[in-house]
Design an enzyme around this catalytic site. Sequence first.
Site, PDB file in Angstrom:
ATOM      1  N   CYS B  72      63.369  46.394  69.504  1.00 13.58           N
ATOM      2  CA  CYS B  72      63.738  46.766  70.875  1.00 13.58           C
ATOM      3  C   CYS B  72      63.918  45.488  71.694  1.00 13.58           C
ATOM      4  CB  CYS B  72      62.656  47.629  71.510  1.00 13.58           C
ATOM      5  SG  CYS B  72      62.139  49.060  70.554  1.00 13.58           S
ATOM      6  N   CYS B  75      67.241  43.270  72.045  1.00 10.17           N
ATOM      7  CA  CYS B  75      68.230  43.556  73.088  1.00 10.17           C
ATOM      8  C   CYS B  75      67.614  43.577  74.483  1.00 10.17           C
ATOM      9  CB  CYS B  75      68.896  44.911  72.846  1.00 10.17           C
ATOM     10  SG  CYS B  75      69.858  45.017  71.327  1.00 10.17           S
ATOM     11  N   HIS B  76      66.421  44.184  74.599  1.00 12.27           N
ATOM     12  CA  HIS B  76      65.850  44.454  75.929  1.00 12.27           C
ATOM     13  C   HIS B  76      64.900  43.376  76.415  1.00 12.27           C
ATOM     14  CE1 HIS B  76      67.520  48.547  76.143  1.00 12.27           C
ATOM     15  NE2 HIS B  76      67.101  48.754  74.903  1.00 12.27           N
ATOM     16  N   CYS B 110      68.384  54.970  70.452  1.00 16.66           N
ATOM     17  CA  CYS B 110      68.398  53.527  70.197  1.00 16.66           C
ATOM     18  C   CYS B 110      67.957  53.243  68.760  1.00 16.66           C
ATOM     19  CB  CYS B 110      67.458  52.809  71.176  1.00 16.66           C
ATOM     20  SG  CYS B 110      68.305  51.883  72.465  1.00 16.66           S
ATOM     21  N   HIS B 177      51.797  77.669  88.541  1.00 21.77           N
ATOM     22  CA  HIS B 177      51.867  76.304  89.080  1.00 21.77           C
ATOM     23  C   HIS B 177      52.509  76.200  90.463  1.00 21.77           C
ATOM     24  CE1 HIS B 177      50.206  74.732  85.401  1.00 21.77           C
ATOM     25  NE2 HIS B 177      51.084  75.430  84.715  1.00 21.77           N
ATOM     26  N   CYS B 218      51.809  75.856  76.908  1.00 18.15           N
ATOM     27  CA  CYS B 218      51.834  76.956  77.869  1.00 18.15           C
ATOM     28  C   CYS B 218      52.694  78.104  77.351  1.00 18.15           C
ATOM     29  CB  CYS B 218      52.355  76.488  79.227  1.00 18.15           C
ATOM     30  SG  CYS B 218      51.053  75.883  80.328  1.00 18.15           S
TER      31      CYS B 218
END
Lengths: 150, 257
Positions: B72, B75-76, B110, B177, B218
Site C-alpha cells: 500500500c 503508492c500511498h 486496491c 435506533h 441485528c
Amino acid sequence: MGAALLALTAPAGAQPVGATDVPTLIAYEVAGDAITGPLGGTRGDADRGAKLVAERQKSLCVLCHSGPFPDPHLQGNLAPDLKGVGVRLSEGQIRLRVVDMKRLNPASIMPAYYGLPAGERVAATWRGRPILEPGEIEDIVAYLVTLKDE
Amino acid sequence: MRARWPALGLALLAGGVAAGEIGPSERRSGRDFMSAETRAMQADDNSNPGMLWVLQGEQLWSDPAGSKNLSCASCHGEATESMKGVAARYPAFDDASGKPIDLAGRIARCRTERQGAEIPAREGDELVALTTYVAHQSRGLPVAPPADERLAPARAEGRRLFETRMGQLDLACASCHDDNWQGRLGGSAVTQAHPTGYPIYRLEWQAVGSLQRRMRGCMVGVRAEPFAYGSDAYVALEAYLMSRAAGMAMETPGVRP
C-alpha cells in the site's frame, strides 16, 4: 371445541388468519380488544408459561418487558412492565395482545406472536411460521393472568 | 395500554415505523451509552484491544503483496498523512463501477487491481486489519460525507432500508435506533446507531469487525435473511448512517459491548 368453529362465523373485523398458499394458522375470534376463547380450545399451564416468559431465545419477552421474573438486570424497558398485568387486563385482552398487538396499534414494536411473519426478508428457518405455537401462547396467557401484584 | 395507543395507531395505519430522525443536538455516540470500564478500555490505547488490529494493519500497509509485489505504501506513502480523513468520507462514489463503494471494498479493489493479490475475504483478518488501520488515521476527525449528488440515491435507499420492518420479528432498524434509542433491550443500551467507531472491537465477538458484520447481527436477531457482505444494500445503509453522523468524531477502533 369453540374458538376454531366460532371463527368460521366470525363477525366482520374478525378476520381468520391464514391464506391458501401458506401454512394455515388456527383461526380465532376477536371481540373488541380481546380473544375470549383459548387458541385451539385448551387453556395453558401457568408454570410452563412462567418458564417460557423468562426464557431469552424463543419467547424473547424479557428482551423488551420487565416484570416479576428472574434476572431483572437483563430485562428490557422498551415495552410496558408486566407486573400486575393480570389486574389491568382480562385473560382475553392479554391473549389478543400476545397473539397480535398490531391489531390494536399498528405502530407497535411488538411482533405478532401468532401470525404469519409480516416483515421483509424473513430468514428461511422462520418463513411461514408463527413465533409461538397455540399451546405456548396459552401457557404464557395462563401465566400472565396470575400476575396480580401491582 | 389500549387507552393510550389508539390515536398513535390511527396515525400510522400504513404500518410504517414512527420514524423520527434524531435531531442534531440529541446525537450521541454509542460510547456515551457504555459503562465507565468499557469507555476507559477504548480511551487507552494500551488497553484498547482494537489497537492490535491497528498494529497488524500497519504492518500489512508496508508489506509487499500480490503479483506486482507492491505494498500500500508503495503508492500511498505514509498512511498517517495520506489516509488522514479518508475513512470519514466513505462510502464514496466509485467511478469505475458507477456506484458507491465502502472503505473495505475500496481496499479490496486496491489489493486485486493495483497489487495483483487475491480478493481478500470480507471479515477476514487481512481486510479487517487494513480497514481498521486506515480508519484509525481519521480518529478524532469529524465524519464528513462527500457533497456528491451521485451518493444521494444510495443514502435515500439506505434510509428506506433503515425504516423497513424486517424478519419474523417485524422490526426496522428505526424501531429501535430512532424511536427507542434511550431504552434497553435485554440488559443492553439500544443506542442511536452512529457508525463512528468502525471497525469496532466488540467484546461479544472478542474481535474487531465491520459495520456490516454488526448490521448482520441485528438482521439475524430479528430473524431476517442478512444481506451479503459488500452488497449494495449494506453500502447504502452505511452511506445513510454516515450521513446521519456527519460532524461526529471518528473513534476507530471503538470498543463496544
